[in-house]
Design a protein around this motif. Structure first.
Motif, PDB file in Angstrom:
ATOM      1  N   GLY A 213      -9.941  -0.467  17.740  1.00 43.33           N
ATOM      2  CA  GLY A 213      -8.650  -1.054  17.440  1.00 43.33           C
ATOM      3  C   GLY A 213      -7.965  -0.189  16.392  1.00 43.33           C
ATOM      4  O   GLY A 213      -8.581   0.775  15.915  1.00 43.33           O
ATOM      5  N   PRO A 214      -6.738  -0.489  16.023  1.00 36.17           N
ATOM      6  CA  PRO A 214      -5.866  -1.507  16.611  1.00 36.17           C
ATOM      7  C   PRO A 214      -5.247  -1.008  17.913  1.00 36.17           C
ATOM      8  O   PRO A 214      -5.145   0.207  18.126  1.00 36.17           O
ATOM      9  N   PHE A 215      -4.822  -1.924  18.754  1.00 36.72           N
ATOM     10  CA  PHE A 215      -4.240  -1.551  20.038  1.00 36.72           C
ATOM     11  C   PHE A 215      -2.746  -1.862  20.052  1.00 36.72           C
ATOM     12  O   PHE A 215      -2.223  -2.521  20.939  1.00 36.72           O
ATOM     13  N   HIS A 216      -2.073  -1.379  19.010  1.00 36.00           N
ATOM     14  CA  HIS A 216      -0.627  -1.501  18.875  1.00 36.00           C
ATOM     15  C   HIS A 216      -0.088  -0.105  18.560  1.00 36.00           C
ATOM     16  O   HIS A 216      -0.632   0.589  17.700  1.00 36.00           O
ATOM     17  N   SER A 217       0.959   0.290  19.227  1.00 39.57           N
ATOM     18  CA  SER A 217       1.483   1.650  19.046  1.00 39.57           C
ATOM     19  C   SER A 217       1.992   1.887  17.638  1.00 39.57           C
ATOM     20  O   SER A 217       2.124   3.029  17.203  1.00 39.57           O
ATOM     21  N   SER A 218       2.267   0.813  16.891  1.00 41.51           N
ATOM     22  CA  SER A 218       2.830   0.970  15.544  1.00 41.51           C
ATOM     23  C   SER A 218       1.777   1.118  14.466  1.00 41.51           C
ATOM     24  O   SER A 218       2.103   1.357  13.310  1.00 41.51           O
ATOM     25  N   ARG A 219       0.462   0.980  14.815  1.00 45.33           N
ATOM     26  CA  ARG A 219      -0.579   1.035  13.798  1.00 45.33           C
ATOM     27  C   ARG A 219      -1.673   2.010  14.210  1.00 45.33           C
ATOM     28  O   ARG A 219      -1.985   2.140  15.397  1.00 45.33           O
ATOM     29  N   ILE A 220      -2.280   2.671  13.226  1.00 47.53           N
ATOM     30  CA  ILE A 220      -3.302   3.681  13.522  1.00 47.53           C
ATOM     31  C   ILE A 220      -4.706   3.224  13.177  1.00 47.53           C
ATOM     32  O   ILE A 220      -5.681   3.769  13.702  1.00 47.53           O
ATOM     33  N   ILE A 221      -4.851   2.246  12.281  1.00 47.93           N
ATOM     34  CA  ILE A 221      -6.186   1.826  11.837  1.00 47.93           C
ATOM     35  C   ILE A 221      -6.098   0.416  11.285  1.00 47.93           C
ATOM     36  O   ILE A 221      -5.055   0.005  10.753  1.00 47.93           O
ATOM     37  N   ASP A 222      -7.162  -0.355  11.463  1.00 46.24           N
ATOM     38  CA  ASP A 222      -7.286  -1.668  10.833  1.00 46.24           C
ATOM     39  C   ASP A 222      -8.494  -1.625   9.905  1.00 46.24           C
ATOM     40  O   ASP A 222      -9.599  -1.252  10.316  1.00 46.24           O
ATOM     41  N   LEU A 223      -8.287  -2.032   8.650  1.00 49.22           N
ATOM     42  CA  LEU A 223      -9.344  -1.996   7.650  1.00 49.22           C
ATOM     43  C   LEU A 223      -9.844  -3.405   7.351  1.00 49.22           C
ATOM     44  O   LEU A 223      -9.163  -4.395   7.611  1.00 49.22           O
ATOM     45  N   SER A 224     -11.018  -3.477   6.779  1.00 45.15           N
ATOM     46  CA  SER A 224     -11.564  -4.759   6.351  1.00 45.15           C
ATOM     47  C   SER A 224     -10.815  -5.261   5.116  1.00 45.15           C
ATOM     48  O   SER A 224     -10.118  -4.504   4.429  1.00 45.15           O
ATOM     49  N   TYR A 225     -10.987  -6.540   4.844  1.00 48.61           N
ATOM     50  CA  TYR A 225     -10.328  -7.181   3.698  1.00 48.61           C
ATOM     51  C   TYR A 225     -10.614  -6.433   2.400  1.00 48.61           C
ATOM     52  O   TYR A 225      -9.710  -6.119   1.622  1.00 48.61           O
ATOM     53  N   THR A 226     -11.893  -6.119   2.148  1.00 51.75           N
ATOM     54  CA  THR A 226     -12.254  -5.478   0.883  1.00 51.75           C
ATOM     55  C   THR A 226     -11.726  -4.057   0.795  1.00 51.75           C
ATOM     56  O   THR A 226     -11.318  -3.601  -0.279  1.00 51.75           O
ATOM     57  N   ALA A 227     -11.723  -3.326   1.902  1.00 53.66           N
ATOM     58  CA  ALA A 227     -11.172  -1.971   1.888  1.00 53.66           C
ATOM     59  C   ALA A 227      -9.705  -1.989   1.488  1.00 53.66           C
ATOM     60  O   ALA A 227      -9.242  -1.162   0.694  1.00 53.66           O
ATOM     61  N   VAL A 228      -8.968  -2.961   2.002  1.00 55.90           N
ATOM     62  CA  VAL A 228      -7.542  -3.060   1.683  1.00 55.90           C
ATOM     63  C   VAL A 228      -7.332  -3.549   0.253  1.00 55.90           C
ATOM     64  O   VAL A 228      -6.393  -3.137  -0.417  1.00 55.90           O
ATOM     65  N   LEU A 229      -8.230  -4.423  -0.214  1.00 53.72           N
ATOM     66  CA  LEU A 229      -8.162  -4.839  -1.617  1.00 53.72           C
ATOM     67  C   LEU A 229      -8.260  -3.624  -2.535  1.00 53.72           C
ATOM     68  O   LEU A 229      -7.505  -3.493  -3.505  1.00 53.72           O
ATOM     69  N   LYS A 230      -9.183  -2.700  -2.229  1.00 56.70           N
ATOM     70  CA  LYS A 230      -9.367  -1.515  -3.064  1.00 56.70           C
ATOM     71  C   LYS A 230      -8.186  -0.555  -2.940  1.00 56.70           C
ATOM     72  O   LYS A 230      -7.888   0.191  -3.868  1.00 56.70           O
ATOM     73  N   LEU A 231      -7.501  -0.576  -1.790  1.00 55.69           N
ATOM     74  CA  LEU A 231      -6.325   0.278  -1.604  1.00 55.69           C
ATOM     75  C   LEU A 231      -5.050  -0.399  -2.090  1.00 55.69           C
ATOM     76  O   LEU A 231      -3.986   0.219  -2.106  1.00 55.69           O
ATOM     77  N   ASP A 232      -5.153  -1.682  -2.450  1.00 53.06           N
ATOM     78  CA  ASP A 232      -4.059  -2.407  -3.096  1.00 53.06           C
ATOM     79  C   ASP A 232      -2.845  -2.608  -2.193  1.00 53.06           C
ATOM     80  O   ASP A 232      -1.724  -2.326  -2.587  1.00 53.06           O
ATOM     81  N   TYR A 233      -3.092  -3.134  -0.966  1.00 54.38           N
ATOM     82  CA  TYR A 233      -1.937  -3.543  -0.176  1.00 54.38           C
ATOM     83  C   TYR A 233      -2.191  -4.840   0.593  1.00 54.38           C
ATOM     84  O   TYR A 233      -1.539  -5.120   1.607  1.00 54.38           O
ATOM     85  N   LEU A 234      -3.113  -5.671   0.098  1.00 54.74           N
ATOM     86  CA  LEU A 234      -3.351  -6.962   0.734  1.00 54.74           C
ATOM     87  C   LEU A 234      -2.066  -7.784   0.828  1.00 54.74           C
ATOM     88  O   LEU A 234      -1.767  -8.379   1.868  1.00 54.74           O
TER      89      LEU A 234
END
Length: 357
Positions: A150-171
């Motif tokens: 995934g993801p299978f949407h032309s507008s997105r390249i990757i889906d991250l886990s909750y904690t990964a996004v927390l560390k990247l600060d865009y939850l």
């Protein structure tokens, strides 16, 4: 999750967190009718505390999954995963996250998805493999383990886990512009070698506690036999002696602390010493580009020096994985770095970004 299901639509921004112990933003619950989640997806009802301190996965060479790397079709589109160990891969685009709906469900690797670990779903990167993901809006980075499709949407390249996004600060935003860089075997070996060569770190808390204990011992009257008393104005405990009591290995001398110092001052002095030794170039930088070939980075740096030497701080080429990043800095704040980008818009460099080191 199986490959024939779509990823969730990202959550929209929520209210700031009110808990002093939870740095994650407030997000509407799943099935609340708010937040823009896909059906019943969203954050967990009770996320564990301290997720921001989760240690990133250590990249290792793993055998690729037989079932997880076959060509597959979703929504009429065929995806052919990478199955070699030599092809560089760098991609920029919108990244999102997926959560409660898929938590504890089987991933394309056969493992159960854990939204509180640092993992990711990608359409074509090998399963399992590792990638360095950079939030282009703030320069924060995290290494993730690819274990799902995934993801299978032309507008997105990757889906991250909750904690990964927390560390990247865009939850709170739900999605943002990311850079995804595949870690190749050479990168993984280099990182392993760097870890092997690093000296073990003793935390400030351990050092401070040890100094307090030694101080108490030094000022307590012995019950068996009297010992000569040192002059409290000149008595010192050397840091190398302190650390030697914590480890059987020789340690490097990093200074000394008076035995009358308080634990608070000890921790502060030690932190300052450590920062001076290991983070002398910490700050905000302008990244002008990331190059697979160092010569290209050097050529661009030479040109920018000629054009903007008086307008920018020093330039440097920083190797991260298989890429050579051309940066200028440091700047005292993100605002200063952003202002410098505006003032150097005539340099002809496409989309420089601010990163923090």
């Amino acid at each position: 999750m199986s490959t024939d299901q779509p990823r969730p639509v990202a959550a929209t921004a929520g209210k700031p967190a009110t808990s002093a112990t939870n740095t994650a933003p407030y997000l509407p619950k799943a099935n609340s009718g708010k937040g823009g989640y896909y059906k019943d997806d969203g954050p967990g009802d009770n996320p564990p505390e301290g997720l921001e301190n989760t240690v990133e996965p250590i990249p290792t060479m793993e055998a690729y999954s037989r079932s997880g790397n076959r060509p597959y079709v979703v929504f009429g589109k065929t995806y052919t995963p990478l199955t070699d160990s030599t092809t560089p891969f760098v991609q920029r685009g919108v990244g999102s996250w997926y959560g409660k709906k898929f938590h504890n469900q089987k991933t394309s690797s056969g493992e159960l998805y854990d939204m509180y670990k640092i993992t990711a779903a990608h359409p074509t990167l090998p399963i399992p493999s590792y990638a360095r993901v950079t939030n282009l809006s703030n320069g924060k980075q995290v290494i993730v383990r690819i274990n799902d499709r995934g993801p299978f949407h032309s507008s997105r390249i990757i889906d991250l886990s909750y904690t990964a996004v927390l560390k990247l600060d865009y939850l709170g935003k739900g999605s943002t512009q990311l850079e995804v860089e595949r870690l190749l075997p050479d990168d993984i070996e280099r990182m392993a070698e760097n870890r092997k060569n690093q000296r073990p770190v003793i935390s400030n808390t351990v050092i401070a506690s040890s100094v307090v204990a030694l101080t108490s011992a030094a000022t307590t009257t012995p019950s068996v036999a009297a010992v000569p008393q040192a002059d409290p104005k000149t008595a010192q405990i050397s840091m190398e002696e302190l650390l030697a009591q914590q480890s059987s290995k020789p340690v490097e001398k990093i200074g000394s602390i008076r035995n009358t110092a308080s634990a608070e001052n000890v921790a502060g002095d030690t932190a300052m010493t450590t920062n001076t030794a290991t983070n002398s170039v910490a700050g905000f930088y302008i990244q002008f580009g990331a190059y697979a070939i160092r010569a290209n980075a050097e050529a661009t740096m030479s040109r920018l020096k000629d054009q903007a030497q008086s307008r920018l701080p020093s330039f440097d080429i920083v190797q991260q994985g298989s890429l050579y990043r051309l940066v200028s800095g440091p700047f005292a704040s993100r605002a200063d770095a952003s202002s410098a980008i505006v003032q150097t818009a005539d340099l002809g460099v496409a989309k420089p970004i601010v990163v923090q080191r």
